[in-house]
Design an enzyme around this catalytic site. Structure first.
Site, PDB file in Angstrom:
ATOM      1  N   SER A 265     -78.193 -44.664   1.281  1.00 24.49           N
ATOM      2  CA  SER A 265     -77.080 -45.603   1.410  1.00 24.49           C
ATOM      3  C   SER A 265     -75.871 -45.084   0.654  1.00 24.49           C
ATOM      4  CB  SER A 265     -77.457 -46.970   0.828  1.00 24.49           C
ATOM      5  OG  SER A 265     -77.471 -46.924  -0.588  1.00 24.49           O
ATOM      6  N   ASP A 266     -74.684 -45.427   1.149  1.00 20.32           N
ATOM      7  CA  ASP A 266     -73.517 -45.220   0.299  1.00 20.32           C
ATOM      8  C   ASP A 266     -73.608 -46.228  -0.836  1.00 20.32           C
ATOM      9  OD1 ASP A 266     -71.143 -44.290  -0.714  1.00 20.32           O
ATOM     10  OD2 ASP A 266     -70.055 -44.398   1.176  1.00 20.32           O
ATOM     11  N   TRP A 267     -72.877 -45.963  -1.911  1.00 21.31           N
ATOM     12  CA  TRP A 267     -72.977 -46.777  -3.120  1.00 21.31           C
ATOM     13  C   TRP A 267     -72.379 -48.162  -2.847  1.00 21.31           C
ATOM     14  CZ3 TRP A 267     -75.063 -42.446  -3.194  1.00 21.31           C
ATOM     15  CH2 TRP A 267     -75.675 -41.897  -4.316  1.00 21.31           C
TER      16      TRP A 267
END
Length: 753
Positions: A265-267
């Site tokens: 996932s992106d942050w």
């Protein structure tokens, strides 16, 4: 605490030779066994809690392994242009290390502008060596989102508007990085084509456009480049967030493309446990949960794929099939990275790395215009050189978002010019304008004090007076990495140059004809002064060796060979997304206040469809300021007549086009042979032409070479959304060969049976 020590455990204690001789060694540590066997054995030994723990972060940039089994933790790092400095365990603030400075490489727009696949491999290998030396396991890049609008603040991290060019440039980058036992994480999958509303938007796009324009670089990254991880995006598609999206992650990535790697996932991109479980996410980072207020010992326990997942399993509401799949993917990644005993040690800031950064910068700089051959600088015409503009003295490696870096050094344009010409010429500087005097991101400070209280008129008058008494004037301006310019988190507010630069450029053009404008940016900009300025260079963000790369081009030590990876429209309305599509979102919804939070996302319709960049300019016959693929040289090149090995092909055939290229100038240089394909009669609307091949060829004065490019039916196909398949319709096609999208030198027709 600054950083926890990685647990290596049994892995480093037991040598491979001992494991091979002693049958009591667990299979998961036995290098004589296949990775598949080792993964299955490790999985069987793990507890439910250990499996779930592997799926989410334990700090800002790391996730746990399995200490009991000696399976190490994973350490990730930004970014695509250099290894990010160390931050605190739980915070974005700097850890205060003194040994985490690195070499900054040119931004990916500059790499793509080289149109050189070998440069991409060199870039990836060098960057991977620095990541490996810094003990990183996953490099969070490269970015391959398509350039849809010149206002996107993050375009400088991407590779341009064309899916074919991006696909061909990203694959060697990935292979170069991963040759070091460091995984790439190709991002942001998918449709993250603007920063405004990136967390609160829902992209509406037809399947044909999705498959023809926005997915090809990601597909190439995983099917040709074998990127070991891929990063989900922030935006929504089909009403689901991209990092937990059934259609993107399961249906397309894992089923259609057969991806066996890890989806990261992106942050802060995850917001639903059940969707994260079922819709393809494997590893969760940066979620914005307040776990401590829920009474947990550790905020990370409250991530969506942490205790909430464990609770669902223990309550019988979900099974463990998805869990085991996620863990197997992570274990496979471990055997390529953290548990790979054969990976090299890497190195940082070597002379080789500096040379690679400089060479990529030289090859990426694009000579847009050179009327009257102002460049290269000829000191026989005078040795007084005026350098004007804030970007000549401003550090650009700090700022811009997550790709901000802490470098060992950054050679600024003024310093590079002085270093190259200082012994032979009188180089003087004038500020010209004041833009952003800051220089800090996440605690990394540039160390510069650029404060200047003079008025715009005072700055302009000083610059004009210096220009009048100089033999050459080099204006170094453009954008910077401040918020609302080339920077993550927000888009640009306008297409024009900021800080009164247009007025400065116009005034300088009136007083000196030996005048070159150098634009430092990752985006196209408006140029209302273009008719009055004889020479323009597009210089990008070039990293540690920026000034030296620029000076090499200005002096002629290097012959420019860069080509634009995206079109420069004359005005913003000439861009398809602004003319026909929705940007930054639906106007009625904007007026109603949508997009302010995730509960009320704003819709963004890509009404322009497949007509992105030069496809739009060609179809609507809108002349660009500078076209996709454009770039001049200090030499000249002559194209012969294109030939083909066959004029009629079947669906199974390949066809080769050959053209002779001759250097007709007085300098050694490089030209990029660009092959475009045109479908002359189609049952669906298609672009006038599409890039389907390119080769960069180096030639000495008078030298000529034959360049061949081979394609198959994939280069002739469009995506049929109803059939959900690629279709190459029988009929007449034309191959167009030139050195930019609007400079076609030779054509040849052929027929597909």
């Amino acid at each position: 605490m600054l950083k926890k020590t990685a647990i290596v455990g049994l892995l480093t204690i037991i040598s491979p030779s001992f494991m091979a001789q002693n049958t009591t060694i667990p299979v998961y540590l036995d290098e004589s066994k296949s990775v598949g066997q080792r993964v299955q054995d490790a999985l069987a030994r793990m507890t439910l809690e250990e499996k779930v723990a592997m799926l989410h972060a334990q700090s800002k940039f790391s996730s746990p392994g399995v200490p009991r089994l000696g399976i190490p933790e994973f350490w990730t790092t930004d970014g695509p242009h250099g290894v990010r400095p160390e931050v605190m365990w739980d915070e974005w603030n700097q850890a205060g290390w003194t040994n985490d400075s690195i070499i900054a490489y040119p931004a990916l727009t500059a790499l793509s502008a080289t149109w050189n696949k070998k440069m991409s491999w060199n870039y990836g290998k060098a960057l991977g060596e620095e990541a490996r030396y810094r003990k990183k396991d996953i490099l969070l890049g490269p970015g391959v989102n398509i350039y849809r609008t010149p206002l996107n603040g993050r375009n400088f991290e991407y590779m341009g508007e064309d899916p074919y060019l991006t696909s061909k440039m990203v694959v060697p980058y990935i292979k170069g990085v991963q040759s070091n036992g460091v995984a790439t994480s190709v991002k942001h999958y998918a449709l993250n084509n603007q920063e405004m509303f990136r967390h609160t938007s829902n992209v509406i796009i037809d399947d044909r456009t999705l498959y023809e324009i926005y997915l090809p670089p990601f597909k190439a990254a995983v099917t040709e480049g074998d990127s070991w991880t891929i990063m989900g995006a922030y935006d929504m598609y089909k009403g689901q967030y991209a990092s937990q999206n059934q259609y993107l992650l399961n249906d397309i990535l894992k089923k259609e493309w057969g991806y066996k790697g890890v989806v990261v996932s992106d942050w802060g991109a995850v917001n639903n446990t059940e969707q994260a479980i079922h819709n393809g996410l494997d590893l969760e980072f940066g979620s914005w949960t307040n776990g401590l207020s829920a009474g947990t010992k550790n905020a990370y326990d409250n991530y969506y794929l942490a205790q909430p997942y464990l609770n669902l399993i223990k309550s019988g509401k979900v099974g463990t099939q998805e869990l085991d799949d996620k863990v197997m993917r992570l274990l496979n990644l471990a055997y390529k990275t953290t548990m790979n005993t054969k990976k090299p040690f890497g190195n940082v800031a070597s002379e080789e790395h500096k040379a690679i950064a400089k060479e990529i910068g030289e090859e990426g700089i694009v000579l847009l215009k050179n009327y009257g051959n102002v460049l290269p600088i000829d000191l026989n015409k005078g040795n007084r050189i005026a350098v004007i503009g804030e970007n000549a003295i401003k550090i650009m490696t700090v700022g811009g978002g997550s790709s901000s870096l802490k470098v060992k050094y950054e050679t600024l344009p003024l310093d590079g010019i002085k270093s190259r010409f200082g012994n032979q010429a009188n180089v003087q500087f004038a500020r010209g304008y004041v833009g952003d005097i800051g220089g800090e991101y996440n605690g990394v400070k540039s160390g510069q004090d650029l404060k200047d209280d003079r008025s715009a008129d005072e700055l302009l008058n000083e610059a004009v007076e210096l220009a009048k008494k100089s033999d050459y004037v080099i204006f170094v301006g453009g954008l910077n990495k401040s918020d609302f310019q080339d920077s993550e988190g927000n888009d640009r507010k306008s297409y024009g140059l900021p800080y009164n630069q247009d007025n400065v450029i116009a005034a300088l053009a009136k007083v000196n004809k030996n005048f070159a404008v150098v634009l430092v940016s990752g985006n196209a900009v408006a140029m209302p002064w273009i008719k009055d300025v004889p020479t323009v260079l597009q210089s990008w963000y070039l990293g540690s060796e920026a000034g030296n790369s620029l000076a090499a081009i200005l002096s002629g030590d290097a012959n420019p060979s860069g080509k634009l990876p995206f079109s420069f429209p004359v005005k913003l309305e000439d861009n398809a997304a602004h003319n026909l599509g929705e940007y930054p979102g639906n106007k009625e919804e904007l007026a109603a206040g949508k997009g302010k939070d995730q509960k009320n996302p704003i819709n963004i319709r890509y009404n322009e469809g497949i007509f992105v960049g030069y496809r739009w300019h060609d179809t609507k016959k809108i002349k660009p300021l500078f076209s996709f693929g454009h770039g001049l040289s200090y030499s000249t090149f002559e194209f012969g007549k294109a030939k083909t090995d066959k004029t009629i092909i079947s669906q199974e055939d390949k066809i080769t086009f050959t053209v002779n290229i001759k250097n007709t100038g007085k300098r050694a240089g490089a030209e990029v042979v660009q092959l475009y394909i045109s479908d002359l009669k189609s049952s669906v609307q298609r672009p006038v032409k599409e890039l389907k091949g390119f080769e960069k060829v180096y030639l000495n004065p008078g030298e000529q070479k034959e360049v061949s490019i081979t394609i198959d039916k994939t280069a002739l196909s469009f995506f049929d959304a109803e059939k959900h398949e690629w279709v190459a319709e029988p009929g007449a096609f034309e191959a167009l060969i030139g050195n930019s999208s609007d400079e076609i030198k030779t054509k040849v027709k052929f027929t597909l049976q």
